[in-house]
Design an enzyme around this catalytic site. Structure first.
Site, PDB file in Angstrom:
ATOM      1  N   GLU A  34      -6.957  57.965 -20.725  1.00 16.99           N
ATOM      2  CA  GLU A  34      -6.355  57.575 -22.005  1.00 16.99           C
ATOM      3  C   GLU A  34      -7.282  56.672 -22.817  1.00 16.99           C
ATOM      4  O   GLU A  34      -7.359  56.778 -24.043  1.00 16.99           O
ATOM      5  CB  GLU A  34      -5.019  56.862 -21.738  1.00 16.99           C
ATOM      6  CG  GLU A  34      -4.231  56.517 -22.978  1.00 16.99           C
ATOM      7  CD  GLU A  34      -3.816  57.748 -23.772  1.00 16.99           C
ATOM      8  OE1 GLU A  34      -2.961  58.487 -23.296  1.00 16.99           O
ATOM      9  OE2 GLU A  34      -4.364  57.966 -24.879  1.00 16.99           O
ATOM     10  N   VAL A  37     -10.190  57.589 -25.787  1.00 14.96           N
ATOM     11  CA  VAL A  37      -9.938  57.873 -27.207  1.00 14.96           C
ATOM     12  C   VAL A  37      -8.886  56.890 -27.713  1.00 14.96           C
ATOM     13  O   VAL A  37      -7.792  56.811 -27.166  1.00 14.96           O
ATOM     14  CB  VAL A  37      -9.433  59.326 -27.408  1.00 14.96           C
ATOM     15  CG1 VAL A  37      -9.189  59.597 -28.889  1.00 14.96           C
ATOM     16  CG2 VAL A  37     -10.413  60.338 -26.839  1.00 14.96           C
ATOM     17  N   GLY A  93     -16.573  42.799 -29.359  1.00 14.70           N
ATOM     18  CA  GLY A  93     -16.441  43.714 -28.221  1.00 14.70           C
ATOM     19  C   GLY A  93     -16.034  45.119 -28.611  1.00 14.70           C
ATOM     20  O   GLY A  93     -15.552  45.886 -27.770  1.00 14.70           O
ATOM     21  N   LYS A 115     -15.543  61.659 -28.567  1.00 19.56           N
ATOM     22  CA  LYS A 115     -14.079  61.681 -28.513  1.00 19.56           C
ATOM     23  C   LYS A 115     -13.533  63.034 -28.990  1.00 19.56           C
ATOM     24  O   LYS A 115     -12.529  63.533 -28.463  1.00 19.56           O
ATOM     25  CB  LYS A 115     -13.520  60.531 -29.344  1.00 19.56           C
ATOM     26  CG  LYS A 115     -13.806  59.174 -28.683  1.00 19.56           C
ATOM     27  CD  LYS A 115     -13.685  58.010 -29.632  1.00 19.56           C
ATOM     28  CE  LYS A 115     -13.933  56.690 -28.903  1.00 19.56           C
ATOM     29  NZ  LYS A 115     -14.149  55.545 -29.798  1.00 19.56           N
TER      30      LYS A 115
HETATM   31  N1  HSE Z   1     -17.380  51.654 -29.415  1.00 16.20           N
HETATM   32  C1  HSE Z   1     -16.113  52.278 -29.443  1.00 16.20           C
HETATM   33  C2  HSE Z   1     -15.506  52.118 -30.828  1.00 16.20           C
HETATM   34  C3  HSE Z   1     -15.228  51.670 -28.400  1.00 16.20           C
HETATM   35  O1  HSE Z   1     -16.022  51.312 -31.606  1.00 16.20           O
HETATM   36  O2  HSE Z   1     -14.542  52.801 -31.159  1.00 16.20           O
HETATM   37  C4  HSE Z   1     -13.951  52.403 -28.159  1.00 16.20           C
HETATM   38  O3  HSE Z   1     -14.183  53.690 -27.662  1.00 16.20           O
END
Ligand code: HSE
Length: 336
Positions: A146, A149, A203, A221
């Protein structure tokens, strides 16, 4: 539920915090962390369970974790996975879309050793969904992903479970938090480089943010969703993929003057997929999804369009995805 965790980056740490802080909500799972595997910070295995507080405290260097009579350190990861007697392997190391290794080997080893697998690492699912799914079915174990995505926002479970029985004809959405955050901040006047740095601090970004800003993370994704929903084996070179690194403040302003907004739009159908920046009118539902929020719109035969909006990246947001998969495994184990 005995857990082995690979990866102590943002997501691994977010998951540890959830395990530590939500013990009453998690009581039904009876979770026990027995192993932690990192690439450069060491490995730990204690069949009697690791101390969450101490793992968190020594997350930068697991070699400082206090010795106990049953603790084993620095075992080779494959040996550890195949002997640690965990129920679930959680793969939360950085996504590698080129080879998916060593995570791919680790997940196969886990399934072959009777563990269920939960992935937030996108590489193995993007590159080998069908192989992993087939092996999981052969050995009667669950393969959940999960968090690959839209973080813990249930984009996959919505499509596979709640919409079961509908034909999904297409999905379209904003599937990368970092780029949506950067575009939102640029609209507020921030420079691209500053916005990217902030996304890294929060993050959201991958270890190498090139994957985010050039569209490859969103493309990964799309590959995962088209494989899981349409049975496809799409590859990166079969897709049109364009990121946001070329967009300037002038582009943002020009869109604004026309009553539009740039968004990085990911799309998939049974025929293929794409990722590209698009100018959307301000009254378009996807135009008003800000910051690291993501959105996905499923076009179905029975319900028409169904749209889900929620967190797309972040420590606790992705840590929660692991939790939701553990609850799904628990439901599965309870009905056996
Ligand atoms: N680096 C990804 C983003 C993290 O910014 O969506 C989540 O998959």
């Amino acid at each position: 539920m005995k857990l082995a965790l690979i990866g102590l980056g943002n997501v691994g740490q977010g998951f540890l915090q959830i395990l530590r802080d939500k013990s009453s909500e998690l009581a039904v799972l009876q979770p026990q962390l027995v192993a932690v595997i990192t690439r450069s910070r060491g490995t730990l295995w204690d069949p009697n369970g690791l101390d969450l507080e101490l793992v968190y405290q020594f997350r930068q260097n697991l070699r400082l974790y206090p010795t106990t009579p049953t603790l084993q350190r620095d075992l080779d990861p494959l040996t550890l996975i195949t002997t640690c007697n965990a129920d679930v392997l959680i793969e939360a190391s950085p996504s590698d879309f080129m080879t998916a290794q060593p995570a791919l080997d680790y997940v196969y080893a886990a399934l072959n050793s009777g563990l269920h697998a939960v992935l937030v690492n996108k590489g193995p699912i993007a590159l080998d969904y069908h192989g992993l799914k087939h092996r999981a079915e052969e050995v009667g174990r669950k393969l959940y992903f999960e968090g690959t995505v839209m973080a813990g926002t249930p984009s996959i479970r919505l499509a596979q479970e709640a919409l079961q029985g509908c034909e999904i004809k297409r999905f379209r959405g904003i599937l990368n938090g970092t780029t949506n955050y950067i575009l939102t901040q640029m609209e507020n006047g921030m420079e691209y480089a500053d916005a990217l740095r902030r996304a890294q601090e929060l993050g959201y970004a991958e270890t190498d943010p090139t994957a985010d800003v050039e569209g490859w993370d969103a493309a990964g994704k799309v590959i995962i969703l088209t494989a899981a929903l349409f049975g496809h084996s799409l590859t990166f070179d079969q897709m049109h993929v364009q990121g946001i690194s070329q967009l300037t403040q002038a582009d943002i302003q020009a869109a604004r003057e026309a009553g539009e907004r740039w968004k990085l739009i990911a799309e998939g159908t049974p025929e293929g997929g794409s990722v590209q920046p698009m100018r959307l009118p301000l009254d378009h539902p996807l135009a008003n999804v800000p910051d690291a929020i993501n959105a996905i719109q499923y076009t179905t035969d029975l319900l028409g369009d169904v749209t889900l909006i929620g967190a797309g990246a972040g420590r606790s947001q992705t840590g929660f995805a692991i939790l939701s998969d553990l609850f799904a495994i628990h439901r599965h184990m309870s009905i056996l």
